[in-house]
Every structure is written in C-alpha cells, then in structure tokens.
Design an enzyme around this catalytic site. Structure first.
Site, PDB file in Angstrom:
ATOM      1  N   SER A 177       0.165  -1.089   0.406  1.00  0.00           N
ATOM      2  CA  SER A 177       0.029  -0.075  -0.034  1.00  0.00           C
ATOM      3  C   SER A 177       1.238   1.352  -0.022  1.00  0.00           C
ATOM      4  O   SER A 177       2.295   1.764  -0.839  1.00  0.00           O
ATOM      5  CB  SER A 177      -0.901   0.007   1.360  1.00  0.00           C
ATOM      6  OG  SER A 177      -2.261   0.886   1.011  1.00  0.00           O
ATOM      7  N   ASP A 345      -9.879  -5.510  -4.865  1.00  0.00           N
ATOM      8  CA  ASP A 345      -8.934  -4.177  -3.755  1.00  0.00           C
ATOM      9  C   ASP A 345      -9.820  -2.903  -4.208  1.00  0.00           C
ATOM     10  O   ASP A 345     -10.087  -2.228  -5.317  1.00  0.00           O
ATOM     11  CB  ASP A 345      -7.725  -4.755  -4.459  1.00  0.00           C
ATOM     12  CG  ASP A 345      -7.030  -3.291  -3.141  1.00  0.00           C
ATOM     13  OD1 ASP A 345      -7.408  -2.428  -2.129  1.00  0.00           O
ATOM     14  OD2 ASP A 345      -5.764  -3.604  -3.080  1.00  0.00           O
ATOM     15  N   HIS A 374      -8.066  -5.585  -0.595  1.00  0.00           N
ATOM     16  CA  HIS A 374      -6.175  -5.078   0.162  1.00  0.00           C
ATOM     17  C   HIS A 374      -6.067  -5.457   1.659  1.00  0.00           C
ATOM     18  O   HIS A 374      -4.362  -5.268   1.469  1.00  0.00           O
ATOM     19  CB  HIS A 374      -6.730  -3.293   0.665  1.00  0.00           C
ATOM     20  CG  HIS A 374      -6.295  -2.418   0.849  1.00  0.00           C
ATOM     21  ND1 HIS A 374      -5.417  -2.126  -0.666  1.00  0.00           N
ATOM     22  CD2 HIS A 374      -4.776  -1.538   1.439  1.00  0.00           C
ATOM     23  CE1 HIS A 374      -4.392  -1.058  -0.601  1.00  0.00           C
ATOM     24  NE2 HIS A 374      -4.386  -1.234   0.681  1.00  0.00           N
TER      25      HIS A 374
END
Length: 404
Positions: A177, A345, A374
């Site tokens: 991320s 995601d 995610h």
C-alpha cells in the site's frame, strides 16, 4: 458545517478502530487498545516467537530518527548473516509490526527469515517504532510537516543507505500500500534506485483516481483533509483520547460500524477477523494530516505528483504553478519488479494498477488474485500459498541467492 466535520472525524477514526465486520469496539475495549505498548518491536513481537532481532536507528537528512529492526530465524546468527537483505515497508496507519501479526507460517516477516533472508523492518517517521527527531518534538507542528513524498525521498533513501552500509549489498524491497507509493516514487530517483536489487509490491498504488472505497470517497468529497487543517490539526493520531471518545460516541447509535473494513478496503476473502484484538494492540499508528491531504489530492486530481501547495506556493517551492509529477518511465527497465494485486481491492483498483503498468518501461511479473481485497495482501490466512512462495521464487530468479 460543525456537525459535518464531527461526522467526518468520527468516520476517519472508524476506518482503523471499527475493523470487525460484525461489531464495533466500544467502552473498555477501546480504552485498552488505545494504550501504548512499552518496549521495542523486537522485544514485544518478534523475539517472543523465537527469532533473533536487533534494534537499529537511522537519521534522515531532515533530522527524523527512524527505527529499523533486523530479523533472522533462530537458526541463523545475525552477526554472520550472508543472506540477501530485504526491507519491508508498511502501509498507512501501520508500522513494522504489520509484518508479524499472525503466526510465523502466515506472517511475511517470519516467512522471509525462515527462508534465510536478512530481514530489515522499516518504520517511517511519526510511527511508534521510530524515535522522533533530532531537535523537534511531536508536539511541534513542524514535526508533522510531511507526506509520503518525504517518506519516499528521505525515509526510504535513509533506510537503504543504512542497510547498504551494514551489509555491503543491494537490497530487495517489499512494500504494501503506502509502502508501494513510497517505492515507486523513490525508484524514479537514480541515487535511490541504484541501491535496490529488486522490488515486490503488494497492492501497488501510484494512481488513485479509480478507487471504489465508499468510506474513503465520502471523506474525500467531504474535504475531511481541509476540515482537519481548519481545526489546526497536524497529527492524525487515531489512538488519541479525543478521537477515542469520538469513536465511542459514533458507535453508540450515531454511525453504522458494520462491515466497516469492507467499506474501506473492499471485500477481503482471507482476513482472520478473530485476531482483531491482537491487531489493535499495535495498530493504528499516527500519521500526518498533510499525508492524508496529499493522498486525497491524488484521488481528486488523478495524478502521481509531489504535494500541491496551491499555485503561488508551488511557484516558490517548485518554480511552476503545478507540482512536478513522479515520472514512472524513469524507473530503470533493468530493475526487476514483482506485483500482486486483487480484484476486490477498493484502494488499489485494477484500472489504476494497469495505468501504473503502462507507464513503466519494464514488464513486471504480475500476480492477480481475483478474490483478494486490500488487507488480504498483508494478513491473508492463505498468504504463503497464494503470495509468499511466488514472491520468494521471484527473488531467487534475480540472482544466485543463499536462501531456502
């Protein structure tokens, strides 16, 4: 207006504290999880699982003191480590603990150590496991005057330089991320990318204009970042007393906290919700309001650029009306890159990942998992078979490595 700001504040706290899909933490459980954990990351989370761990501190060019942990399996001796170094970069509102939250056979930090890698755990500025600043305190607004841009150009550069000085080797980089935003921006800089052997990016993010996260999009449209600035907030500490009280109030009939995680990250197929209490002992970590604002700028403008100060200050800062972009085509074609992204995601949308891939000169190895959200890329109970074995094989393909 005041009620909208309060609602937005309660929502942003909820994104890290209302993680369970079936209940919202209230009362004593929130207070308990708001208390800090004493001691270092090695002492609290890594050594109790039987792994060797040493604490290190590295100072950035702008004075921040970053915590790094060096980890190996109990079989290996860190003093005579010959395995290739790998640096783990965590996401937003997380710290280096994120890589060690589950059992040793499910947590990437432990898995890499067991396969013989010389694991280095990065903790960006402002997080619990980093150690402040050479002259500023976290009560100074100047302490929080940064975004992921500084993490990329200063924090990551410092971590790589430090590891290189200790090992004499180029470094494998693994990011999740926010850690991938940092990596992709940093890799456009020749002096930084020259220290990197290869990169593995989980839920890779550079462009954000196609995110589908309902909660995040609501906060963006409400201009939460601007509201926090008007309130004079610089630090975004989701474990502060005032925000803890807000989330208690929000979950007491004012806000529906059910299925909160999915509204932020997308549906996660393999997240172990029974371990939420364990995760909340360590997460969330603080970040800056400026960092949130920079991310929201990316969502609104569809750019992968430096921080936008507005036209006049941009002229003073950059010599142009708009902030410079990070040109992904400047990442060397010779840098091996592996990416893993998911069909569920809501933050690393497939369209945005494809945009990133089109701008790269290289052709990264791409693993697509249709049912992954995610958080699955960090905390999946199927992480080894779905992700980590594939990643380790990629690292092996990058050279003759002394790993299992």
């Amino acid at each position: 207006m005041a009620s909208s700001i309060l609602q937005a504040l309660m929502l942003v706290v909820a994104l890290s504290l209302c993680i369970s899909s079936t209940e919202c933490l209230t009362g004593d459980s929130i207070i308990e999880h708001s208390q800090s954990v004493d001691g270092g990351l090695c002492f609290n989370l890594i050594e109790p699982s039987g792994y060797n761990c040493l604490e290190h501190t590295a100072q950035t060019k702008d004075g921040f003191l970053l915590g790094l942990q060096r980890v190996s399996s109990g079989i290996l001796n860190l003093g005579s480590q010959t395995a290739p170094p790998v640096l783990l970069l965590h996401g937003l509102f997380m710290g280096g603990d994120a890589w060690f939250m589950d059992s040793p056979n499910e947590s990437l930090g432990f898995v890499l150590a067991d396969h013989g890698f010389d694991v280095w755990v990065g903790n960006v500025r402002g997080t619990k496991w980093s150690h402040g600043h050479e002259s500023l305190s976290d009560g100074d607004k100047e302490f929080w005057d940064w975004s992921w841009e500084e993490m990329a150009l200063y924090d990551l550069e410092t971590m790589l330089s430090y590891i290189n000085s200790k090992t004499g080797s180029k470094v494998f980089v693994v990011g999740h991320s926010q850690g991938t935003i940092m990596s992709l921006a940093a890799f456009t800089q020749p002096d930084i990318v020259s220290m990197v052997k290869a990169a593995a990016l989980l839920s890779p993010i550079s462009y954000l204009d196609h995110i589908t996260s309902k909660l995040v999009l609501n906060l963006v449209h409400m201009y939460l970042d601007e509201a926090l600035g008007l309130l004079g907030m610089h630090q975004l500490n989701l474990k502060s007393d005032i925000l803890t009280n807000m989330i208690e109030s929000a979950c007491d009939g004012h806000l529906d906290c059910s299925d909160m995680l999915a509204s932020i990250t997308g549906e996660n197929c393999c997240f172990n919700s029974s371990r939420v209490d364990v995760y909340l002992e360590y997460e969330p970590h603080p970040s800056s309001v400026k960092n949130l604002k920079h991310l929201f700028q990316m969502i609104r403008k569809g750019t992968f650029s430096r921080y936008d100060y507005g036209s006049i200050k941009n002229l003073l800062q950059y010599g142009k009306l708009k902030p410079p972009t990070f040109d992904l085509s400047k990442i060397p074609e010779s840098l091996p890159i592996w990416m893993a992204h998911g069909g569920n995601d809501a933050l690393g949308d497939v369209i945005d990942v494809e945009h990133t891939l089109k701008e790269l000169k290289s052709k990264p190895n791409v693993l697509f998992l249709e049912d992954y959200g995610h958080i699955d890329f960090l905390l999946s109970t199927r992480g080894y078979e779905d992700l980590y074995d594939n990643m380790i094989n990629f690292f092996r393909s990058c050279g003759n490595l002394n790993v299992q």
